[in-house]
Enzyme design. Structure first.
Site, PDB file in Angstrom:
ATOM      1  CG  ASN A  99     -35.775  38.954  18.288  1.00 21.05           C
ATOM      2  OD1 ASN A  99     -36.221  40.046  17.951  1.00 21.05           O
ATOM      3  ND2 ASN A  99     -35.597  38.637  19.580  1.00 21.05           N
TER       4      ASN A  99
ATOM      5  CE1 TYR B  98     -29.212  47.209  17.350  1.00 16.72           C
ATOM      6  CE2 TYR B  98     -29.730  49.123  16.000  1.00 16.72           C
ATOM      7  CZ  TYR B  98     -30.122  47.943  16.604  1.00 16.72           C
ATOM      8  OH  TYR B  98     -31.410  47.490  16.466  1.00 16.72           O
TER       9      TYR B  98
HETATM   10  P1  NDP Z   1     -34.579  43.637  24.262  1.00 17.41           P
HETATM   11  O1  NDP Z   1     -33.348  44.261  24.817  1.00 17.41           O
HETATM   12  O2  NDP Z   1     -35.881  43.944  24.852  1.00 17.41           O
HETATM   13  O3  NDP Z   1     -34.367  42.057  24.230  1.00 17.41           O
HETATM   14  C1  NDP Z   1     -33.181  41.553  23.690  1.00 17.41           C
HETATM   15  C2  NDP Z   1     -33.289  40.060  23.549  1.00 17.41           C
HETATM   16  O4  NDP Z   1     -32.058  39.590  22.979  1.00 17.41           O
HETATM   17  C3  NDP Z   1     -33.481  39.372  24.882  1.00 17.41           C
HETATM   18  O5  NDP Z   1     -34.330  38.268  24.723  1.00 17.41           O
HETATM   19  C4  NDP Z   1     -32.064  38.914  25.219  1.00 17.41           C
HETATM   20  O6  NDP Z   1     -32.038  37.721  25.986  1.00 17.41           O
HETATM   21  C5  NDP Z   1     -31.494  38.605  23.832  1.00 17.41           C
HETATM   22  N1  NDP Z   1     -30.050  38.659  23.838  1.00 17.41           N
HETATM   23  C6  NDP Z   1     -29.238  39.730  24.012  1.00 17.41           C
HETATM   24  N2  NDP Z   1     -27.947  39.324  24.005  1.00 17.41           N
HETATM   25  C7  NDP Z   1     -27.964  37.974  23.823  1.00 17.41           C
HETATM   26  C8  NDP Z   1     -26.957  36.986  23.732  1.00 17.41           C
HETATM   27  N3  NDP Z   1     -25.658  37.280  23.847  1.00 17.41           N
HETATM   28  N4  NDP Z   1     -27.324  35.700  23.547  1.00 17.41           N
HETATM   29  C9  NDP Z   1     -28.645  35.368  23.446  1.00 17.41           C
HETATM   30  N5  NDP Z   1     -29.639  36.258  23.539  1.00 17.41           N
HETATM   31  C10 NDP Z   1     -29.293  37.547  23.731  1.00 17.41           C
HETATM   32  O7  NDP Z   1     -34.557  43.990  22.707  1.00 17.41           O
HETATM   33  P2  NDP Z   1     -35.740  44.066  21.633  1.00 17.41           P
HETATM   34  O8  NDP Z   1     -36.710  42.996  21.894  1.00 17.41           O
HETATM   35  O9  NDP Z   1     -36.175  45.448  21.529  1.00 17.41           O
HETATM   36  O10 NDP Z   1     -34.908  43.749  20.298  1.00 17.41           O
HETATM   37  C11 NDP Z   1     -35.083  42.572  19.536  1.00 17.41           C
HETATM   38  C12 NDP Z   1     -34.439  42.786  18.182  1.00 17.41           C
HETATM   39  O11 NDP Z   1     -35.079  43.873  17.529  1.00 17.41           O
HETATM   40  C13 NDP Z   1     -32.958  43.147  18.246  1.00 17.41           C
HETATM   41  O12 NDP Z   1     -32.258  42.515  17.204  1.00 17.41           O
HETATM   42  C14 NDP Z   1     -32.952  44.643  18.047  1.00 17.41           C
HETATM   43  O13 NDP Z   1     -31.743  45.112  17.523  1.00 17.41           O
HETATM   44  C15 NDP Z   1     -34.101  44.794  17.077  1.00 17.41           C
HETATM   45  N6  NDP Z   1     -34.647  46.150  17.044  1.00 17.41           N
HETATM   46  C16 NDP Z   1     -35.337  46.619  18.119  1.00 17.41           C
HETATM   47  C17 NDP Z   1     -35.848  47.906  18.083  1.00 17.41           C
HETATM   48  C18 NDP Z   1     -36.646  48.484  19.202  1.00 17.41           C
HETATM   49  O14 NDP Z   1     -37.060  49.650  19.092  1.00 17.41           O
HETATM   50  N7  NDP Z   1     -36.921  47.775  20.267  1.00 17.41           N
HETATM   51  C19 NDP Z   1     -35.621  48.767  16.900  1.00 17.41           C
HETATM   52  C20 NDP Z   1     -34.891  48.166  15.850  1.00 17.41           C
HETATM   53  C21 NDP Z   1     -34.429  46.883  15.920  1.00 17.41           C
HETATM   54  P3  NDP Z   1     -31.568  37.705  27.547  1.00 17.41           P
HETATM   55  O15 NDP Z   1     -32.377  38.750  28.254  1.00 17.41           O
HETATM   56  O16 NDP Z   1     -31.869  36.313  27.971  1.00 17.41           O
HETATM   57  O17 NDP Z   1     -30.106  38.001  27.545  1.00 17.41           O
END
Ligand code: NDP
Length: 252
Positions: free
Chosen positions: A92, A159
């Site tokens: 995710n 992206y």
């Molecule tokens: P958020 O930015 O709210 O959260 C991102 C999450 O990814 C956090 O838990 C963060 O952890 C983790 N993360 C980011 N970089 C790293 C890394 N290098 N290593 C480990 N963990 C990492 O994003 P969303 O919850 O919105 O997104 C979740 C997924 O859903 C993603 O793949 C996104 O592309 C996808 N998505 C989201 C949409 C939306 O509208 N929200 C739309 C389409 C797809 P930490 O904070 O600990 O770094």
């Protein structure tokens, strides 16, 4: 319906907040043990774990920077050390950097591909190798985006490319791993109310809402339920699919 997730072990990458948190809590509600991965949000990750434990479940918070290849492999190993084996891997975690084609630097491009796509390959490889050796079945569920099919309209070409890669990788892995009892699917998201899109939503809410026939953005809880079904026994006949959980924003 019994989803048969009780006592199964699931890793949720980026389970510390947003969509990942919604998935972690939904899986725990069905009785799964959850490994909540984080990179920067240690406190939020521990809060998710505490919430699961408080509700009678089992969970573990594990730091791994998924932009780092060794960390991707360590994450699987740490989960196995704690729970003995891993049944479900939810890829995710993701980043959504904004820049226009003419301004995207090579470093920005590489980081986006590393975190959003290469990590999915590395965690899935480590997970499937272990399960094949142990002769245990498993489920891999990858989170992708409507942008994988539409391209980006708002300055996120790198992206969109990474998420299209996730879709193709999902199909290839599904073909190769089916004979080992490992299902591989993806869920494509539209707009979900999380930190990732909060600024874009604040600035441009009408633009986004007008693109969603259902008329509202999703919550992490909406996505948690869909993902939980997709990794359950009830969805065992689905592999290689990308399910569009976009409120109709993406119709193919
Ligand atoms: P958020 O930015 O709210 O959260 C991102 C999450 O990814 C956090 O838990 C963060 O952890 C983790 N993360 C980011 N970089 C790293 C890394 N290098 N290593 C480990 N963990 C990492 O994003 P969303 O919850 O919105 O997104 C979740 C997924 O859903 C993603 O793949 C996104 O592309 C996808 N998505 C989201 C949409 C939306 O509208 N929200 C739309 C389409 C797809 P930490 O904070 O600990 O770094």
């Amino acid at each position: 319906m019994d989803l048969k997730l009780k006592n199964k072990c699931a890793i949720v990458t980026g389970g510390s907040r947003g969509v990942g948190k919604g998935i972690a809590l939904a899986l725990a509600k069905e009785g799964a043990y959850v490994v909540v991965n984080y990179n920067k949000s240690e406190k939020s990750s521990k809060d998710v774990v505490d919430e699961i434990i408080k509700n009678g479940g089992r969970a573990l918070s594990v730091k791994a920077d998924l932009g780092n290849s060794q960390d991707c492999i360590n994450l699987i190993n740490e989960a196995e050390k704690e729970f003995g084996s891993v049944d479900i891997l939810i890829n995710n975690a993701g980043i959504w950097p904004k820049n226009w084609i003419q301004d995207i630097t090579l470093d920005e491009w590489k980081k986006t591909i590393d975190v959003n796509l290469t990590s999915v390959f590395l965690t899935s490889q480590a997970f499937s190798k272990n399960n094949i050796l142990r002769k245990t079945s498993g489920k891999i569920l990858n989170i992708t985006s409507q942008a994988a099919f539409h391209g980006s309209t708002t300055g996120h070409a790198h992206y969109a490319a990474s998420k299209a890669g996730v879709v193709a990788l999902t199909v290839s892995m599904a073909r190769e791993l089916a004979k080992y009892g490992i299902n591989v699917n993806a869920v494509a998201l539209g707009i979900v109310k999380t930190d990732m899109v909060s600024k874009a939503l604040e600035k441009n809410e009408d633009y986004y809402i007008n693109r969603i026939p259902i008329g509202r953005v999703a919550t992490p809880d909406d996505i948690g339920k869909i993902v939980t079904f997709m990794v359950s026994d009830a969805a065992s006949y689905i592999t290689g699919a990308t399910i569009d959980a976009t409120g109709g924003m993406l119709m193919r």
